[in-house]
Design an enzyme around this catalytic site. Structure first.
Site, PDB file in Angstrom:
ATOM      1  N   PRO A 153       0.866  -1.263  -0.049  1.00  0.00           N
ATOM      2  CA  PRO A 153      -0.076  -0.042   0.208  1.00  0.00           C
ATOM      3  C   PRO A 153       0.936   1.282  -0.058  1.00  0.00           C
ATOM      4  O   PRO A 153       0.498   2.302  -0.721  1.00  0.00           O
ATOM      5  CB  PRO A 153      -0.718  -0.135   1.105  1.00  0.00           C
ATOM      6  CG  PRO A 153      -0.946  -1.493   1.552  1.00  0.00           C
ATOM      7  CD  PRO A 153       0.379  -2.213   0.874  1.00  0.00           C
ATOM      8  N   ARG A 154       2.055   1.113   0.693  1.00  0.00           N
ATOM      9  CA  ARG A 154       2.778   2.399   0.692  1.00  0.00           C
ATOM     10  C   ARG A 154       3.528   2.791  -0.627  1.00  0.00           C
ATOM     11  O   ARG A 154       3.309   4.015  -1.064  1.00  0.00           O
ATOM     12  CB  ARG A 154       4.028   2.126   1.486  1.00  0.00           C
ATOM     13  CG  ARG A 154       4.991   3.549   1.845  1.00  0.00           C
ATOM     14  CD  ARG A 154       6.102   3.104   2.481  1.00  0.00           C
ATOM     15  NE  ARG A 154       6.990   2.047   1.799  1.00  0.00           N
ATOM     16  CZ  ARG A 154       7.874   2.315   0.812  1.00  0.00           C
ATOM     17  NH1 ARG A 154       8.073   3.630   0.381  1.00  0.00           N
ATOM     18  NH2 ARG A 154       8.488   1.337   0.445  1.00  0.00           N
ATOM     19  N   GLU A 173      -2.779  -3.705  -7.101  1.00  0.00           N
ATOM     20  CA  GLU A 173      -3.325  -4.733  -6.376  1.00  0.00           C
ATOM     21  C   GLU A 173      -2.313  -4.813  -5.186  1.00  0.00           C
ATOM     22  O   GLU A 173      -1.011  -5.052  -5.193  1.00  0.00           O
ATOM     23  CB  GLU A 173      -2.810  -6.209  -7.349  1.00  0.00           C
ATOM     24  CG  GLU A 173      -3.461  -6.249  -8.486  1.00  0.00           C
ATOM     25  CD  GLU A 173      -5.140  -6.691  -8.025  1.00  0.00           C
ATOM     26  OE1 GLU A 173      -5.541  -7.007  -6.710  1.00  0.00           O
ATOM     27  OE2 GLU A 173      -5.745  -6.586  -8.944  1.00  0.00           O
ATOM     28  N   CYS A 207       0.095 -12.420  -0.691  1.00  0.00           N
ATOM     29  CA  CYS A 207      -0.614 -11.323  -0.337  1.00  0.00           C
ATOM     30  C   CYS A 207      -2.316 -11.396  -0.005  1.00  0.00           C
ATOM     31  O   CYS A 207      -2.749 -10.804   0.854  1.00  0.00           O
ATOM     32  CB  CYS A 207      -0.960 -10.409  -1.596  1.00  0.00           C
ATOM     33  SG  CYS A 207      -1.444 -11.169  -3.135  1.00  0.00           S
TER      34      CYS A 207
END
Length: 422
Positions: A153-154, A173, A207
């Site tokens: 996400p970063r 993604e 993930c």
């Protein structure tokens, strides 16, 4: 004073109660919208006339799927081949030119993709670019017609910020902390077998792996020996020497994971690891683990588990185990996640008929199978009309009359067309 705050809080609160989810509610709202259009037809026509001097007009359309143009695919290191080639297939099938950026961390696969793959593709339409964060930043300064990113996400936020400068659409993604709820009504060994398999697959560097278990203290006591049994059966008495257990990608990731072992209490040690007595605010519950560590968080009820899930960011995947299909369906109905699987691991990813993608902080967009083709295609709305029949078309031209409008409405209803107020 913020004039929107109260309204937005009220609407978000209503959504969180689940009020909008039932099909009956949605149908009722659509019927209400239909009544609004029917009851206020003249009012709306008058308003359009006053604002824009426009009348109603028929429309119909078909969709033509076209390539975006030049697309960028940025791949991760944890599945460096699969997560490169699957989106690449969709991008090429849709007719795009592709810039492929493999991960610099998985160096061996990066080398093959850079040196060998281009021999098999038209290099005037395909290129592989290499580099780390600095080169990636330079790459993102350029304009692309679509960006497909798989990663954290970063970094996803960095990609989206760069894309926004050019108004470039993106698929992100990402990941997150995927919950796994285990109901009291279950067979602990069956659950342990399935959870251990997909938690420790690829050494947890997946993930969609479950990032933590939510269960009652009683179920935890039944689950721990079952997890130990499954781990021993899968990886032997010395898992670190097992050829069936993956390895952490590098020392940086290993040291990061090692620091998380100070959270809670180690109930099953070594690699793989199970933690108990874990508190919500500990570091292991604040970041995606991405390794062979499985925390167990105690909850007293299904309601408490759902509340725990819903006060966190929306995950990429969510799992629920129970002998009761009603319990599984309740978890599904009261939560939100990119994907969901009841009584198993990430098997939903293996079905080409299902899209894969996140929601909220776990990503946006979807792919796999036909969804990959659609993701890399612009869905162009088209209307083709005959140059003849001008006398029929003349009904829509000004000056407008009630008679002409009635004829148009009758023709529209006979063709079962939808109507848009233009």
């Amino acid at each position: 004073m913020d004039p929107f705050e109260d309204t937005l809080r009220q609407l978000r609160g209503a959504f969180n109660t689940g009020r909008t989810r039932p099909a009956e509610f949605r149908a009722a709202q659509l019927r209400g919208l239909g009544r609004f259009l029917e009851d206020n037809k003249q009012l709306l026509q008058d308003a359009l006339a006053q604002d824009l001097h426009k009348a109603t007009q028929l429309d119909s359309a078909f969709i033509r799927k076209e390539p975006f143009g030049l697309v960028l695919i940025v791949a991760p290191w944890n599945y460096p081949l699969n997560l490169t080639l699957v989106p690449l297939v969709g991008a090429l099938a849709a007719g795009n030119c592709v810039v492929l950026k493999p991960s610099e961390i998985s160096t061996s696969v990066e080398k093959v993709l850079a040196e060998v793959l281009p021999r098999y593709l038209d290099q005037s339409c395909f290129a592989v670019v290499l580099g780390g964060p600095q080169e990636m930043a330079q790459l993102l300064e350029h304009k692309f017609d679509y960006i497909f990113f798989t990663g954290s996400p970063r970094v996803g936020r960095i990609v989206m910020t760069a894309a926004a400068k050019h108004l470039t659409p993106v698929t992100l993604e990402l990941g997150g902390k995927n919950p796994c709820y285990v109901d009291d009504n279950c067979d602990p060994q069956t659950v342990a077998n399935r959870v251990a398999w997909f938690r420790y697959f690829n050494a947890g560097q997946t993930c969609v792996a479950p990032d933590y278990i939510l269960c009652s203290p009683e179920t935890q006591e039944r689950l721990l020996p079952a997890l130990q049994s499954a781990i021993t059966r899968f990886y032997g008495d010395d898992p670190q020497s097992s050829p069936n257990l993956g390895r952490i990608i590098n020392q940086k990731q290993f040291q990061r994971l090692r620091a998380l072992l100070g959270c809670g209490r180690v109930a099953i040690g070594g690699q793989p690891t199970v933690l108990v007595d874990v508190q919500e605010m500990e570091p292991v519950m604040q970041e995606e683990i991405f390794g062979p560590i499985l925390p167990i968080v105690s909850v007293r009820s299904l309601d408490e588990a759902v509340d725990f899930i819903n006060r966190r960011e929306k995950p990429l995947a969510l799992y629920a185990f129970s002998n009761s299909s009603q319990v599984v369906k309740r978890v599904l109905a009261r939560t939100s996640s990119g994907g969901f699987c009841g009584n198993d691991g990430f098997m939903h990813l293996t079905l080409a008929s299902l899209p894969f993608g996140g929601v909220g902080a776990s990503g946006m967009g979807r792919y796999h199978g036909k969804f990959s083709f659609d993701t890399f295609s612009h869905h162009r709305a088209c209307l083709l009309r005959s140059p003849g029949m001008e006398k029929v078309n003349a009904l829509r031209y000004p000056p407008h009359s009630q008679r002409n409008l009635r004829v148009l409405l009758v023709a529209m209803e006979a063709r079962c067309c939808s109507c848009t107020l233009l």
